[in-house]
Every structure is written in C-alpha cells, then in structure tokens.
Scaffold this active site. Structure first.
Site, short mmCIF file in Angstrom:
data_model
loop_
_atom_site.label_atom_id
_atom_site.label_comp_id
_atom_site.label_asym_id
_atom_site.label_seq_id
_atom_site.Cartn_x
_atom_site.Cartn_y
_atom_site.Cartn_z
N LEU A 106 99.52 85.14 69.89
CA LEU A 106 98.31 84.71 69.31
C LEU A 106 97.44 83.94 70.52
O LEU A 106 96.27 84.02 70.44
CB LEU A 106 98.92 83.65 68.31
CG LEU A 106 97.67 82.79 67.65
CD1 LEU A 106 96.84 83.72 66.78
CD2 LEU A 106 98.17 81.77 66.71
N ARG B 219 87.21 72.61 68.17
CA ARG B 219 87.29 72.79 69.55
C ARG B 219 88.28 71.67 70.15
O ARG B 219 87.63 70.69 70.06
CB ARG B 219 85.96 73.09 70.17
CG ARG B 219 86.07 73.51 71.43
CD ARG B 219 84.89 74.22 71.98
NE ARG B 219 83.86 73.23 72.08
CZ ARG B 219 82.58 73.64 72.55
NH1 ARG B 219 82.45 74.80 72.89
NH2 ARG B 219 81.73 72.81 72.74
N GLY C 288 94.52 73.81 70.89
CA GLY C 288 94.67 75.06 70.53
C GLY C 288 95.90 75.73 70.89
O GLY C 288 96.69 76.22 70.31
N HIS D 99 89.30 77.18 75.14
CA HIS D 99 89.70 78.63 75.94
C HIS D 99 89.97 79.73 75.03
O HIS D 99 90.47 80.59 75.79
CB HIS D 99 91.05 78.25 76.54
CG HIS D 99 90.87 77.47 77.98
ND1 HIS D 99 90.14 76.12 77.94
CD2 HIS D 99 91.14 77.55 79.49
CE1 HIS D 99 90.24 75.56 79.11
NE2 HIS D 99 90.53 76.48 79.88
N ASP D 100 89.63 79.39 73.95
CA ASP D 100 89.89 80.74 72.86
C ASP D 100 89.36 82.02 73.29
O ASP D 100 88.20 82.01 73.91
CB ASP D 100 89.36 80.32 71.43
CG ASP D 100 89.87 81.36 70.52
OD1 ASP D 100 90.74 81.07 69.86
OD2 ASP D 100 89.24 82.50 70.62
N SER E 144 86.65 79.08 68.31
CA SER E 144 86.40 77.54 68.14
C SER E 144 85.10 77.03 68.36
O SER E 144 84.92 75.82 68.00
CB SER E 144 87.31 76.77 69.37
OG SER E 144 87.10 77.28 70.58
N TYR F 115 96.76 84.74 73.34
CA TYR F 115 96.07 85.77 74.20
C TYR F 115 95.16 86.59 72.95
O TYR F 115 95.37 87.69 72.79
CB TYR F 115 96.89 86.68 74.90
CG TYR F 115 97.51 85.95 75.82
CD1 TYR F 115 97.21 84.62 76.32
CD2 TYR F 115 98.73 86.38 76.58
CE1 TYR F 115 97.95 83.89 77.39
CE2 TYR F 115 99.59 85.79 77.42
CZ TYR F 115 99.13 84.58 77.96
OH TYR F 115 99.83 83.90 78.71
C1 FAD Z 1 91.86 80.57 81.92
C2 FAD Z 1 93.11 80.56 81.03
C3 FAD Z 1 94.50 80.33 81.04
C4 FAD Z 1 95.35 80.54 80.17
N1 FAD Z 1 96.61 80.16 80.54
C5 FAD Z 1 97.64 80.47 79.46
C6 FAD Z 1 98.93 80.06 79.61
O1 FAD Z 1 99.56 79.85 80.81
N2 FAD Z 1 99.81 80.08 78.84
C7 FAD Z 1 99.58 80.05 77.18
O2 FAD Z 1 100.19 80.11 76.47
N3 FAD Z 1 98.00 80.40 77.27
C8 FAD Z 1 97.15 80.48 78.19
N4 FAD Z 1 95.97 80.74 77.94
C9 FAD Z 1 95.49 80.86 76.27
C10 FAD Z 1 95.42 79.53 75.66
O3 FAD Z 1 96.59 78.89 75.43
C11 FAD Z 1 94.77 79.73 74.49
O4 FAD Z 1 93.32 80.07 74.61
C12 FAD Z 1 94.60 78.19 73.73
O5 FAD Z 1 94.54 78.66 72.29
C13 FAD Z 1 93.50 77.41 73.93
O6 FAD Z 1 93.60 76.18 73.48
P1 FAD Z 1 92.17 75.38 73.40
O7 FAD Z 1 92.52 74.12 72.88
O8 FAD Z 1 92.07 75.11 75.01
O9 FAD Z 1 90.96 76.21 73.04
P2 FAD Z 1 90.27 76.01 71.90
O10 FAD Z 1 89.17 77.31 71.87
O11 FAD Z 1 89.61 74.84 71.57
O12 FAD Z 1 90.98 76.64 70.55
C14 FAD Z 1 91.76 77.73 70.36
C15 FAD Z 1 92.04 78.09 68.81
O13 FAD Z 1 92.71 76.83 68.20
C16 FAD Z 1 92.03 76.10 67.33
N5 FAD Z 1 92.08 74.80 67.80
C17 FAD Z 1 91.84 74.00 68.67
N6 FAD Z 1 92.02 72.55 68.56
C18 FAD Z 1 92.51 72.36 67.37
C19 FAD Z 1 92.93 71.47 66.64
N7 FAD Z 1 92.92 70.10 67.11
N8 FAD Z 1 93.45 71.70 65.34
C20 FAD Z 1 93.50 72.91 64.78
N9 FAD Z 1 93.31 73.91 65.48
C21 FAD Z 1 92.57 73.76 66.58
C22 FAD Z 1 90.64 76.65 67.64
O14 FAD Z 1 89.64 76.58 66.50
C23 FAD Z 1 90.48 78.02 67.70
O15 FAD Z 1 90.97 78.76 67.00
C24 FAD Z 1 94.96 80.70 78.87
C25 FAD Z 1 93.67 80.84 78.46
C26 FAD Z 1 92.57 80.80 79.63
C27 FAD Z 1 91.28 80.91 79.19
#
Ligand code: FAD
Ligand code: NAG
Ligand code: NAG
Ligand code: NAG
Ligand code: NAG
Ligand code: NAG
Ligand code: NAG
Ligand code: NAG
Ligand code: NAG
Length: 530
Positions: free
Chosen positions: A470, A105, A178, A109-110, A115, A472
């Site tokens: 992906l 994680r 992510g 934001h997944d 995550s 989303y």
């Molecule tokens: C409110 C909101 C707004 C959003 N706006 C946008 C936007 O403007 N544009 C856009 O493209 N997307 C947007 N998203 C989607 C966002 O890009 C994805 O949800 C993204 O995967 C989130 O990354 P995270 O690290 O916060 O999430 P996490 O939940 O931490 O991870 C998401 C996925 O990636 C994996 N992961 C995380 N970190 C790593 C790592 N270091 N190594 C390997 N795998 C990892 C996790 O295991 C999981 O499968 C939005 C999401 C939300 C909730």
C-alpha cells in the site's frame, strides 16, 4: 387570541431554528469553522488558508514530493493547518456540510499525490503544525503527532536514549501519519516488524468529527488503521509507539558489484539466504543499470546493509551466512543507530550532523517519479535474472530495491494487521523510476520503461492475486486493460489479500456515508460508488 399565541410561538421556534442552523453551519466555510471549533480562534487566517491568501501557495507546494502532481491546477478550496485537535474536528464537520472532500497530508510522500489532489471540490488538512514528539524512555514508548516526520521521531529518540530506536522507513522526510497507517518497512523490520506492528494506541478524528482513542474507537477500527491506510477511516492525530532496544553501536556497509564482478550469482544466492539471516542482519540489494568503463550498459547491484552489532561480530556472521559477498572489515563503518539512518539515506558523509534529520527538506531531490511493487516467494533463477537484465538494459526501467523479509516479518500472522505479506515472503520489490524533465512525452517514455519491467517480472512474483504494498501506492492496480477503473476489491485484494473483506466491513461500520474517500479508499460492501 389563542390562535395568535400559537402562531407567535411557532414563528418564534421557526425563527430560532433557522438562526440556529445558520449559526451551526455558517454562511461560508470560515464562519462554520469558527463556530464549530471547540477552542476560540483568534486569527482564522493562520489556520484556514483560502486561495487568495499569500500563505496558500507556499503551504500547498511545500511537501509535494512527486513533481508529476505539482501543478497550478491544484486548487483545494481551503488548506487547513490545525494547531489543535478541535481544528481538525471543525474541518471535518464543515467539509461535510459544505460538500467538500477531505484530503489529509502529513509528509506528502504519497506516490500518487492522493494527500493533496482530488478531482472534486476538496480541502487539505495539512498537519505541518501538528508534530510534537514526546518520548517516555522509562516506559519505552512515545506519543508522536501525525505531522512529525520519521527524521524528527528518530532524532528525538536518539536525543534522549542511545538504547532505543523505532522500526520504520528509511527516508527521514516521510510523515508518520501516512507511513505508519500504511505499514512502514525499513532496516529493522526483520527484527521488530513494521512500524504498524509497533503501534500501541492512536488518537483519531472519525467520520462524525469525534476524537477517539484505541479504547473508544474499538479494536476493529484500531486494527484497520495499522496498515489499511488511515485515509479511508479518519484523521490520525497521534500515535503511541513502542520503542525497541538498539545496541549503542551498529555497523553499516554497502558492497557494490557489477555483472562482470558476479552480481548475478550473488543475487541468486541472496534469495536463498537473506530471509534466513540472523534478525540482526539486513541486506537490501539496489539493482540498476549504468554505463561501465567501456561505455556499455551493465547491471550494478549495491548491497546496502545494516547490522545491529559491532564489526567483530558481523564478520564471522557473514562468513557463516553469506561468504560469497566477501565482506571485509574495511568495507564496514560502526556508528550509532541514528547515524545509520543518515548512512542509508545519503551515505552519511563525513562532517554531516544528525541535526539534518530535523530538516523537512533534507536530501529531498524533488523530481518526477513512478513506483510499483511486488512480493517474491520463490527464488528467481540465474537464467531468469539474465532475462530481466536484458529488459532493464533495454529501456528506461529505473531501479529495483529488494527488501528482505523473514525473521519477525514471518512470525506475525497474515490477519494480525491489514498488511498480509508475512510468512513465505522472501523479499519485497520496489520498482522506482525517477526523471527530472517535465512534459507528457518524457513522462510517457519513463512510464513505459517501468511498466515493461513490471510486465516482464510477472512469471517470477506472487500470483492470484499479484500482491502489492500500500505505501508504494499504484493507481494502475485498479485500472482495467481498457483504462476504466475496476471495483475496489480488485486493487484491495492486491494490497490486503483476505483482509480486504474485513477492512470493507469496518468501513461500513465507522463511515457508512463514505465521507473519507479517495481514488483508492476502502469501500463498504453495501455502498455503491460512481
Ligand atoms: C522518497 C520516498 C522514500 C520512501 N521510503 C519508504 C520506506 O523506506 N519504507 C516504506 O515503507 N515506505 C517508504 N515510502 C513510502 C511512504 O511510506 C508512503 O508514501 C507514505 O504513505 C507516506 O506518508 P506521508 O505522511 O509522508 O504521505 P502523505 O502523502 O501525507 O500521505 C499518504 C497517505 O496517507 C494519508 N494520510 C496522511 N496523513 C494522515 C493522517 N494523519 N490521518 C489519516 N490519513 C493520513 C494521506 O491522505 C494519503 O492517503 C517512501 C516514499 C518516498 C516518496
Ligand atoms: C492574522 O494572521 C495573518 C497571517 O499570519 C497576519 O497577516 C495578520 O496580521 C493577523 N491578523 C491579526 C488581527 O492579528
Ligand atoms: C479569503 O479570506 C479573506 C480574509 O482573510 C476574505 O476576505 C475572502 O473573502 C476569502 N475568500 C474566499 C474565496 O473565501
Ligand atoms: C511546484 O509548482 C509551483 C506552481 O507552479 C511552482 O511555483 C513550484 O516551484 C513547483 N515546485 C517545484 C519543486 O518545482
Ligand atoms: C538534544 O537536542 C538538543 C536540541 O536540539 C541539542 O542541543 C542537544 O545537543 C541534543 N543532545 C543529544 C545528546 O543529542
Ligand atoms: C572492457 O572491455 C574489455 C575488453 O572487451 C574487458 O576485458 C573488460 O572486462 C571490460 N571492462 C568492463 C568494466 O566491463
Ligand atoms: C499533458 O497531459 C495533460 C492530461 O492529458 C494535459 O492536460 C496537458 O495539457 C498536457 N500537457 C502538455 C504540455 O502537453
Ligand atoms: C472495460 O473492462 C472492464 C473489465 O475488463 C469491463 O467491465 C468494462 O465494461 C469495460 N469498459 C468499457 C468501456 O469497455
Ligand atoms: C452498511 O452496513 C453497515 C453495517 O455493516 C451499516 O452500519 C450501514 O448503515 C450500511 N450502510 C448503508 C448505506 O446501507
């Protein structure tokens, strides 16, 4: 005598080897972790949090965005908060020998909670303490640790340069780990492509617990983690990013129109022009239903926009490209690029400081939500838009966000990265339904609303396969009509088209035992999953 000696030596070897295997793997996870961490651990309770530690619940719940998955049933065996790459290596090694699945994680934001939730014994590696950002202005690049948020990255770029930016998503609390590994689209993509298109190097812990960089991981794996979702391949520790040139002043505006004010005609026109605009111009319609002054439901469209230049350049450009919108100078606000991040996120109210970008909870309105996505390649007619509005007015369908493509997005080949939605895409649609009241019945009602809208859009969006983005994430894509789960290829081709085959091949090469696994992880062609 001789026999005794041989026996003694044999026993000694046996004794040594059992001791070794015990000291290598430990009797329990914590001792395994201590032994396998390449750096000395002074206080393990700060890094390995078990279920009886007071630190466990606050860390577990801290970054969960989607309350649908915020449950007391979440019980990872351990939460690891690495402070050093060696801690990630130890976590991988020890999860392997203790038969625990690993969820990584960064920002949490997944959309489907992958995550931090799993229905098999697992640990969470939470990169909350791994978020250093180092900007090299002179060379126009940055090393960013995976646990940093986009807000932290944007703030730190702006802190040292008014002329640099980075093209990624619009929500500052997203984690770079992510987000970048899943693509990363935002207001700068028409000029500079996705976040993943601007990755120069990466450091990753692979399925063998080794630390690799671009050179030692090889081009196939480096390709896979730039859009294919790194969760299938390893733990990203850091990205090296290419910073992009930004003018010191940009212009933001939002024009709002209801049906009575011509929203439908404007959206029809938008579809013919938005992908052909100057790359400096980004206009994204946010489409939703609200009650008008008379108490009847109307569709409203907010054209939320960013222009990489000043108002005096924007107005003539709009008169040429999209005069129907009727943009006036008084609709516009000039600001720095980093302020525009806040404008897009929360309207950048007067008096707000850009320091809020460092707040990992800024503007986080935690709620229950569900999202889905589509790509559109042919404009939708006015008549068809009217049909869609009826569906939206009829149920709890939520909001549609149309993100315009074209420009740089159309110049990158489909196979350059795993993200295949390039030339020919007019815009991406995100369907997003949020609610605040818990309960299964409420949830069912909202899911029904978004599903109905998604169904009704079938004739107007990409086909064979109907594609999706992906980041989303949508687990419905892998479900058969009878509720059973389909093979990875079914959802895989929706996210990745033909790139799915290469992702599957890379997976077989770098993680043949399928160690990095989740409900939507890439599966090698020669591996069968139950
Ligand atoms: C409110 C909101 C707004 C959003 N706006 C946008 C936007 O403007 N544009 C856009 O493209 N997307 C947007 N998203 C989607 C966002 O890009 C994805 O949800 C993204 O995967 C989130 O990354 P995270 O690290 O916060 O999430 P996490 O939940 O931490 O991870 C998401 C996925 O990636 C994996 N992961 C995380 N970190 C790593 C790592 N270091 N190594 C390997 N795998 C990892 C996790 O295991 C999981 O499968 C939005 C999401 C939300 C909730
Ligand atoms: C180890 O860390 C925990 C949690 O931070 C703390 O409560 C404890 O006192 C520390 N133990 C030692 C020996 O420093
Ligand atoms: C959790 O950690 C504490 C020490 O910090 C230890 O005493 C306890 O046995 C551990 N519990 C489990 C379930 O591992
Ligand atoms: C998430 O769930 C936990 C455990 O039930 C609870 O303490 C916490 O308040 C919840 N978070 C939110 C934002 O509702
Ligand atoms: C840079 O960041 C520091 C620390 O947050 C802050 O005090 C300073 O004002 C910032 N400078 C600029 C130019 O943003
Ligand atoms: C309210 O109703 C009146 C009369 O039907 C109509 O003229 C007007 O446009 C409506 N206003 C809105 C905001 O829809
Ligand atoms: C909601 O559904 C889940 C899964 O079907 C079930 O475990 C849970 O008990 C239900 N909750 C309520 C409040 O009905
Ligand atoms: C469900 O549907 C899929 C494909 O449509 C099929 O392969 C599978 O056998 C079905 N499962 C059940 C339990 O009917
Ligand atoms: C799957 O194929 C890869 C090479 O493509 C190979 O390295 C791996 O060992 C194979 N895995 C199994 C379980 O056969």
């Amino acid at each position: 005598m001789g026999t005794f000696l041989i026996f003694a030596i044999f026993s000694l070897i046996f004794l040594v080897s059992t001791t070794t295997s015990q000291t290598t793997f430990g009797n329990n996870f914590e001792s395994c972790f201590t032994i396998n961490s390449p750096i000395h651990i002074t206080n393990i309770t700060k890094i390995v949090h078990n279920i009886s530690h007071p630190s466990y619940p606050p860390i577990l719940y801290s970054s969960i965005q989607n309350l649908r998955f915020n449950s007391t049933n979440l019980k990872p065996h351990f939460i690891i908060t690495p402070e050093h790459p060696g801690h990630v290596q130890a976590a991988v090694t020890c999860s392997k020998c203790h038969d625990l699945q690993v969820r990584v994680r960064s920002g949490g934001h997944d959309y489907e909670g992958l995550s931090y939730k799993a229905n098999t014994p697992f640990i969470i590696i939470d990169l909350i303490n791994h978020r250093e950002v180092r900007i090299d202005v002179e060379n126009g690049n940055a090393w960013v640790q995976a646990g940093a948020t986009l807000g932290e990255l944007y703030y730190k770029i702006a802190n040292v340069s008014k002329n640099h930016g980075f093209p990624a998503g619009t929500c500052p609390t997203i984690g770079v780990g992510g987000h970048i590994s899943g693509g990363g689209q935002g207001t700068l993509m028409r000029k500079f492509g996705l976040a993943a298109d601007n990755v120069l190097d990466a450091i990753l812990v692979n399925a063998y617990g080794e630390i690799v960089d671009r050179e030692s991981m090889g081009e196939d794996l480096f390709w896979a983690i730039r859009g294919g979702g790194a969760a299938s391949f390893g733990v990203v520790l850091q990205w090296k990013l290419n910073l992009v040139p930004i003018p010191p002043q940009v212009t933001a505006f939002t024009v709002m129109k209801t049906q009575n004010q011509g929203a439908t005609q404007l959206l029809h026109r938008f579809q013919q022009v938005a992908d052909k605009f100057s790359e400096d111009l980004f206009i994204r319609p946010m489409i939703f239903v609200r009650n008008d002054a008379n108490g009847t439901k109307t569709v409203q469209v907010n054209f939320q926009s960013l222009f990489l230049g000043t108002v005096d350049k924007l107005i003539p450009l709009m008169e040429q490209s999209f005069p129907e919108l009727g943009l006036k100078p008084q609709d516009c606000r000039e600001m720095s690029w980093v302020e525009s991040i806040l404008y897009i996120d929360d309207g950048f109210p007067k008096g707000e400081s850009i320091e809020v970008l460092l707040d990992r909870n800024h503007n986080v309105n935690k709620g229950f939500f569900k999202a889905k996505s589509d790509f559109v390649t042919e404009p939708i007619s006015e008549n068809d838009l009217e049909t869609i509005w009826k569906v939206m007015q009829d149920g709890e369908s939520g909001i549609m966000i149309w993100e315009p493509y074209g420009g740089k997005m159309g110049e990158i080949s489909e196979s350059e990265t795993p993200f295949p939605h390039r030339a020919g895409v007019l815009f991406n649609i995100q369907y997003f339904k949020r609610w605040q009241e818990p309960g299964n019945e409420t949830e069912a009602e909202h899911l029904n609303g978004i599903n109905k809208l998604y169904e009704s859009m079938t004739p107007f969006v990409s086909k064979n396969p109907r594609t999706a983005y992906l980041n989303y994430r949508d687990l419905d894509l892998g479900k058969n009509k009878n509720g059973s789960f389909s093979e990875a290829k079914v959802w895989g081709e929706k996210y990745f088209k033909n790139n799915f085959n290469r992702l599957a091949k890379v997976k077989g090469e770098v993680d043949p035992e399928n160690f990095f696994k989740n409900e939507q992880s890439i599966v090698a062609p020669n591996v069968s999953v139950s």
